[in-house]
Design a protein around this motif. Structure first.
Motif, PDB file in Angstrom:
ATOM      1  N   PRO A 290      76.039 -81.832  45.691  1.00  0.00           N
ATOM      2  CA  PRO A 290      75.424 -81.959  46.388  1.00  0.00           C
ATOM      3  C   PRO A 290      75.661 -83.272  47.501  1.00  0.00           C
ATOM      4  O   PRO A 290      75.811 -83.017  48.694  1.00  0.00           O
ATOM      5  N   THR A 291      76.163 -84.183  46.847  1.00  0.00           N
ATOM      6  CA  THR A 291      76.324 -85.355  47.809  1.00  0.00           C
ATOM      7  C   THR A 291      77.594 -85.266  48.563  1.00  0.00           C
ATOM      8  O   THR A 291      77.404 -85.574  49.571  1.00  0.00           O
ATOM      9  N   GLN A 292      78.470 -84.528  48.013  1.00  0.00           N
ATOM     10  CA  GLN A 292      79.829 -84.290  48.926  1.00  0.00           C
ATOM     11  C   GLN A 292      79.518 -83.301  49.954  1.00  0.00           C
ATOM     12  O   GLN A 292      79.819 -83.542  51.082  1.00  0.00           O
TER      13      GLN A 292
ATOM     14  N   TYR B 228      76.646 -83.038  51.533  1.00  0.00           N
ATOM     15  CA  TYR B 228      75.798 -83.917  52.455  1.00  0.00           C
ATOM     16  C   TYR B 228      76.677 -84.686  53.193  1.00  0.00           C
ATOM     17  O   TYR B 228      76.436 -84.656  54.454  1.00  0.00           O
ATOM     18  N   ASN B 229      77.596 -85.474  52.542  1.00  0.00           N
ATOM     19  CA  ASN B 229      78.625 -86.245  53.255  1.00  0.00           C
ATOM     20  C   ASN B 229      79.292 -85.569  54.277  1.00  0.00           C
ATOM     21  O   ASN B 229      79.569 -85.992  55.221  1.00  0.00           O
ATOM     22  N   GLN B 230      79.817 -84.311  53.851  1.00  0.00           N
ATOM     23  CA  GLN B 230      80.782 -83.431  54.795  1.00  0.00           C
ATOM     24  C   GLN B 230      80.025 -83.040  55.899  1.00  0.00           C
ATOM     25  O   GLN B 230      80.490 -83.137  57.099  1.00  0.00           O
TER      26      GLN B 230
END
Lengths: 318, 116
Positions: free
Chosen positions: B83-85, B87-89
């Motif tokens: 999820p964080t990857q 989101y950042n992408q």
């Protein structure tokens, strides 16, 4: 671990561009981006507006707060607003909101001496900063009688009445109060794609064609006087009202015309109050949206061992 | 007068994080992000950008209450991503899209003013 990019490459085409109005086509992006731009232009692009008024003398017919409210609604040229500070986070004046970095001072003095009613207008507001002044449309060549263009009326004074005040203008955004909104209106619509079934259309008599063309509340179709064929004259006049489709069905000719909204193509109209010129309003909106996105990035330290993905989750007993 | 300050709608209070995230306790690769003082403007573009990522199985956002000035973004991804990857992408992609839009508009303004 850098993932693949799913970036879009939007295209833009200007149709009309004036200081207070702009019409353009935005393509190859989706409605979320179009709507985000519209929302930011209306509520989050900063401008400068009168926020504090100290009234010294007011013997006019309008009470003090009425005048203060009217002063607030006068658009002030805000090209500089993006670089200004918000009074609430200005270090130079401890949030006092009275220093040169976050505010502009105005003075107004007017007294009616003659028998003629005196109009006090935005042109009587004297600014301490020449870059922030009440918006003046009189230079616009479109207005024919520039002689009696005297700005925005604040109050009218009768003989003997007087108005004397000091006003502080501050930076703000439309979300806080509508007086800070630089946009009069911002709208967008999907570009329609209109497909006429020519074979079915030719099965209609001229009378039926006329009847069908007339059924549209806006002038989208017309009949070519030479060939007597139905042609699309202005696809953008279509308001997605479905009237022509219903009419075709009522005539027993369903499928006569098919109309689709192109979901990656938008027609924008931007009307500015004059505080920020329309082209700059869009550029500022893009900049503000970028800043907002930057602010919602995850701080580095919170991107923990999550990059291990599933393994990381298992290690934590997930 | 006990009216709350108007700026409470868009200024993050002191001691509160702009973005916080919480991993789902039951599902792997699922998380909820709480973004303070943001609304549909950010929520909707993030959601739509996340939908473009094939590793994202679910992405949605909600504004829980009009007087609670925050949004919740929920992301569920495949094991190829997190999820964080994702989101950042999505933020990086949107940022680049806006850069692209800005230069496209500037070029168009230059073309338009020289033509007319």
């Amino acid at each position: 671990m850098e993932g693949a990019s799913y970036q879009r490459f939007p295209e833009i085409k200007i149709r009309e561009m004036r200081d207070d109005f702009m019409k353009f086509e935005l393509r190859k992006t989706d409605s979320s981006m179009a709507n985000a731009l519209r929302r930011v232009m209306i509520a989050e692009v900063p401008t400068v507006a009168v926020d504090l008024v100290e009234i010294e003398v007011n013997s006019s017919v309008l009470n003090d707060e009425f005048i203060a409210h009217r002063l607030g609604l006068i658009p002030l040229t805000s090209e500089r607003a993006m670089a200004m500070r918000f009074s609430r986070d200005c270090d130079a004046c401890d949030g006092d909101g009275q220093c040169e970095y976050c505010s502009v001072e105005f003075h107004l003095r007017a007294k009616c001496i003659g028998d003629q009613t005196l109009d006090v207008t935005s042109k009587d507001l004297l600014s301490s900063d020449h870059t922030v002044t009440p918006v003046d449309f009189s230079e616009a060549p479109a207005t024919e009688d520039a002689t009696d263009n005297r700005g925005i009326i604040i109050v009218k004074l009768r003989k003997g009445q007087e108005l004397k005040l000091r006003a502080i203008a501050r930076k703000g955004i439309g979300k806080d109060h509508a007086k800070w909104s630089p946009a009069a209106t911002v709208t967008f619509m999907y570009e329609p794609e209109i497909l006429i079934n020519d074979d079915l259309m030719e099965s209609l008599s001229l009378e039926q064609k006329k009847d069908w063309v007339e059924s549209s509340p806006t002038k989208v179709f017309d009949i070519d006087p030479n060939t007597q064929q139905v042609v699309v004259v202005d696809p953008e006049a279509y308001t997605y009202d479905d009237e022509v489709i219903k009419k075709a069905e009522a005539m027993g000719k369903s499928g006569l015309v098919e109309i689709y909204p192109k979901e990656d193509s938008f027609i924008f109209t931007v009307e500015s109050t004059g505080a920020v010129k329309a082209p700059l309003l869009l550029l500022n909106a893009i900049e503000v949206l970028k800043q907002k996105l930057d602010a919602v990035r995850l701080p580095e330290d919170s991107v923990d061992a999550d990059d291990f993905g599933e393994l990381g989750a298992h290690m934590r007993g997930g | 007068m006990n009216a709350p300050d108007r700026y409470e709608r868009f200024v993050v209070p002191e001691g509160v994080k702009k973005v916080s995230y919480e991993r789902d306790t039951k599902i792997i690769n699922a998380a909820s992000f709480t973004i303070e003082r943001e609304d549909h403007t950010i929520g909707n573009i993030l959601r739509m950008q996340l939908h473009r990522d094939p590793n994202v199985l679910f992405a949605g956002y909600k504004l829980p209450h009009p007087l609670q000035y925050k949004i919740l973004v929920r992301i569920h991804t495949t094991s190829q991503s997190s999820p964080t990857q994702a989101y950042n992408q999505s933020i990086n992609d949107l940022d680049k899209e806006l850069d692209c839009l800005k230069s496209a508009f500037e070029a168009e303004v230059a073309r338009f003013t020289s033509d007319y």
